[in-house]
Design a protein around this motif. Sequence first.
Motif, mmCIF file in Angstrom:
data_model
loop_
_atom_site.group_PDB
_atom_site.id
_atom_site.type_symbol
_atom_site.label_atom_id
_atom_site.label_comp_id
_atom_site.label_asym_id
_atom_site.label_seq_id
_atom_site.Cartn_x
_atom_site.Cartn_y
_atom_site.Cartn_z
ATOM 1 N N PRO A 186 0.802 -1.232 0.000
ATOM 2 C CA PRO A 186 0.000 0.000 0.000
ATOM 3 C C PRO A 186 0.835 1.282 0.000
ATOM 4 O O PRO A 186 0.314 2.353 -0.329
ATOM 5 N N HIS A 187 2.111 1.191 0.343
ATOM 6 C CA HIS A 187 2.987 2.365 0.268
ATOM 7 C C HIS A 187 3.035 2.924 -1.156
ATOM 8 O O HIS A 187 3.228 4.130 -1.350
ATOM 9 N N LEU A 188 2.830 2.065 -2.165
ATOM 10 C CA LEU A 188 2.866 2.527 -3.547
ATOM 11 C C LEU A 188 1.729 3.496 -3.849
ATOM 12 O O LEU A 188 1.826 4.307 -4.771
ATOM 13 N N VAL A 189 0.639 3.417 -3.084
ATOM 14 C CA VAL A 189 -0.460 4.374 -3.224
ATOM 15 C C VAL A 189 -0.238 5.573 -2.307
ATOM 16 O O VAL A 189 -0.446 6.731 -2.696
ATOM 17 N N ARG A 226 7.204 13.993 10.130
ATOM 18 C CA ARG A 226 6.521 12.737 9.817
ATOM 19 C C ARG A 226 5.422 12.954 8.788
ATOM 20 O O ARG A 226 4.772 14.000 8.753
ATOM 21 N N MET A 227 5.241 11.927 7.960
ATOM 22 C CA MET A 227 4.112 11.851 7.042
ATOM 23 C C MET A 227 3.310 10.611 7.422
ATOM 24 O O MET A 227 3.881 9.516 7.568
ATOM 25 N N LEU A 228 2.011 10.776 7.593
ATOM 26 C CA LEU A 228 1.145 9.721 8.113
ATOM 27 C C LEU A 228 0.172 9.260 7.038
ATOM 28 O O LEU A 228 -0.377 10.067 6.285
ATOM 29 N N ALA A 229 -0.052 7.956 6.985
ATOM 30 C CA ALA A 229 -0.973 7.396 6.002
ATOM 31 C C ALA A 229 -1.799 6.292 6.653
ATOM 32 O O ALA A 229 -1.329 5.606 7.574
ATOM 33 N N GLU A 230 -3.017 6.127 6.164
ATOM 34 C CA GLU A 230 -3.842 5.002 6.596
ATOM 35 C C GLU A 230 -4.760 4.600 5.457
ATOM 36 O O GLU A 230 -5.056 5.392 4.552
ATOM 37 N N VAL A 289 5.098 0.369 9.434
ATOM 38 C CA VAL A 289 3.861 -0.070 8.794
ATOM 39 C C VAL A 289 3.107 -0.970 9.755
ATOM 40 O O VAL A 289 3.707 -1.828 10.408
ATOM 41 N N GLU A 290 1.803 -0.764 9.854
ATOM 42 C CA GLU A 290 0.924 -1.665 10.604
ATOM 43 C C GLU A 290 -0.120 -2.208 9.643
ATOM 44 O O GLU A 290 -0.800 -1.440 8.962
ATOM 45 N N CYS A 291 -0.222 -3.518 9.583
ATOM 46 C CA CYS A 291 -1.215 -4.175 8.724
ATOM 47 C C CYS A 291 -2.140 -4.974 9.636
ATOM 48 O O CYS A 291 -1.702 -5.920 10.300
ATOM 49 N N ALA A 292 -3.419 -4.579 9.698
ATOM 50 C CA ALA A 292 -4.333 -5.145 10.690
ATOM 51 C C ALA A 292 -4.864 -6.519 10.307
ATOM 52 O O ALA A 292 -5.325 -7.265 11.172
ATOM 53 N N ARG A 293 -4.790 -6.853 9.028
ATOM 54 C CA ARG A 293 -5.266 -8.159 8.558
ATOM 55 C C ARG A 293 -4.718 -8.385 7.156
ATOM 56 O O ARG A 293 -4.246 -7.437 6.508
ATOM 57 N N PRO A 294 -4.765 -9.610 6.646
ATOM 58 C CA PRO A 294 -4.355 -9.814 5.255
ATOM 59 C C PRO A 294 -5.244 -9.000 4.317
ATOM 60 O O PRO A 294 -6.471 -8.969 4.465
ATOM 61 N N LEU A 295 -4.626 -8.337 3.355
ATOM 62 C CA LEU A 295 -5.348 -7.482 2.410
ATOM 63 C C LEU A 295 -5.460 -8.194 1.069
ATOM 64 O O LEU A 295 -4.452 -8.591 0.476
ATOM 65 N N ALA A 296 -6.688 -8.349 0.601
ATOM 66 C CA ALA A 296 -6.906 -9.001 -0.688
ATOM 67 C C ALA A 296 -6.499 -8.061 -1.812
ATOM 68 O O ALA A 296 -6.814 -6.864 -1.768
ATOM 69 N N PRO A 297 -5.793 -8.553 -2.818
ATOM 70 C CA PRO A 297 -5.342 -7.672 -3.903
ATOM 71 C C PRO A 297 -6.464 -6.917 -4.591
ATOM 72 O O PRO A 297 -6.267 -5.792 -5.054
ATOM 73 N N VAL A 338 -7.315 -0.600 8.111
ATOM 74 C CA VAL A 338 -6.680 -1.907 7.984
ATOM 75 C C VAL A 338 -5.175 -1.805 7.736
ATOM 76 O O VAL A 338 -4.471 -2.820 7.754
ATOM 77 N N TRP A 339 -4.683 -0.575 7.509
ATOM 78 C CA TRP A 339 -3.253 -0.393 7.227
ATOM 79 C C TRP A 339 -2.865 1.021 7.638
ATOM 80 O O TRP A 339 -3.623 1.969 7.418
ATOM 81 N N ARG A 340 -1.704 1.148 8.264
ATOM 82 C CA ARG A 340 -1.171 2.466 8.642
ATOM 83 C C ARG A 340 0.310 2.525 8.313
ATOM 84 O O ARG A 340 0.993 1.494 8.316
ATOM 85 N N SER A 341 0.792 3.728 8.088
ATOM 86 C CA SER A 341 2.214 3.926 7.845
ATOM 87 C C SER A 341 2.647 5.271 8.402
ATOM 88 O O SER A 341 1.906 6.258 8.309
ATOM 89 N N THR A 342 3.819 5.300 9.008
ATOM 90 C CA THR A 342 4.454 6.536 9.449
ATOM 91 C C THR A 342 5.850 6.583 8.847
ATOM 92 O O THR A 342 6.659 5.682 9.089
ATOM 93 N N SER A 343 6.114 7.592 8.030
ATOM 94 C CA SER A 343 7.447 7.790 7.463
ATOM 95 C C SER A 343 8.056 9.038 8.087
ATOM 96 O O SER A 343 7.385 10.082 8.194
ATOM 97 N N THR A 344 9.309 8.945 8.490
ATOM 98 C CA THR A 344 10.025 10.065 9.089
ATOM 99 C C THR A 344 11.122 10.515 8.133
ATOM 100 O O THR A 344 11.928 9.695 7.672
ATOM 101 N N TYR A 345 11.137 11.806 7.840
ATOM 102 C CA TYR A 345 12.105 12.387 6.922
ATOM 103 C C TYR A 345 12.935 13.445 7.643
ATOM 104 O O TYR A 345 12.467 14.069 8.606
ATOM 105 N N LEU A 346 14.133 13.666 7.138
ATOM 106 C CA LEU A 346 15.049 14.646 7.720
ATOM 107 C C LEU A 346 15.390 15.706 6.693
ATOM 108 O O LEU A 346 15.769 15.396 5.559
ATOM 109 N N ARG A 347 15.271 16.952 7.101
ATOM 110 C CA ARG A 347 15.867 18.058 6.349
ATOM 111 C C ARG A 347 17.149 18.432 7.076
ATOM 112 O O ARG A 347 17.121 18.872 8.222
#
Length: 276
Positions: free
Chosen positions: A61-64, A123-127, A92-100, A135-144
């Motif tokens: 899901p990071h690709l989206v 931080r950039m946050l996604a769900e 990344v947190e994946c709460a259950r298997p995700l069907a394609p 069903v899916w979460r992501s936290t990316s941390t970036y540095l300037r």
Amino acid sequence: MRTVPALVPLYARAVLPKSGGDGPPPRRELVVTARADAVRVRRYAEVCGFPTGGPLPPTYPHLVAFPLAMELMAARDFPYPLLGLVHLANEVECARPLAPGEALTYRVRTGDRVGHPRGTAFRMLAEASDGSNVVWRSTSTYLRRGRPTGEAPGDALPDVERPDRTESWRLPASTGRAYAAVSGDRNPIHLYPLTARLLGFPRALAHGMWTKARALAALADVLPDACRVTVDFRSPVLLPTRARFSAVARGDGHAFAVRSADGTREHLRGRVSPLR
């Protein structure tokens, strides 16, 4: 209806001047509903080493989410230039298997600033939601990079000692191009030695999220159905190269790392555990 933006035009905007000053990122959110393409899922699995035919890899899901984050960061009033940002960490947190084939609604938003000894981190946050639950979460941390704004963070991820799993990886010069073709992330630092040198690197770099996905693929047989996967990106993987993956069972999860073949450089350190 909003669609997932293409990344190449966003990278083109990276060279434009910013007008956001040096304040905190503006609070914004982008929302899109998307369904994974079966051909793309298969190609992603092949490029990253996952088995084909099963649920979505936890990192897919990071690709989206990533293009939406890039659109937020490319805005004129976003305070930090895209060029030169360093991806420090991803969880990344994946709460259950995700069907394609299932449609998921993604929400991506700007997060908080974080003090760092080498500049300013944020931080950039996604769900992603299936309509009823996240069903899916992501936290990316970036540095300037810049003047110090905080203390060095504690080392929350354990080292891998006495591994019970090891693999030797041969990473050809085409690794970054192969991942770019499936992910859409054609940042020039990942493509060719020439384009990487123009941005200050001696050779092309493997994508950090490819390295994370490849490490998860090495643990595919022990990944929990619901899992949390945290990684710190510690040093770039210059292509071509050989790398060594190692992992060890810790409690009900695994600690893992990717190092140079001679063990002198640690590229990535991570942990996977069941999501409770």
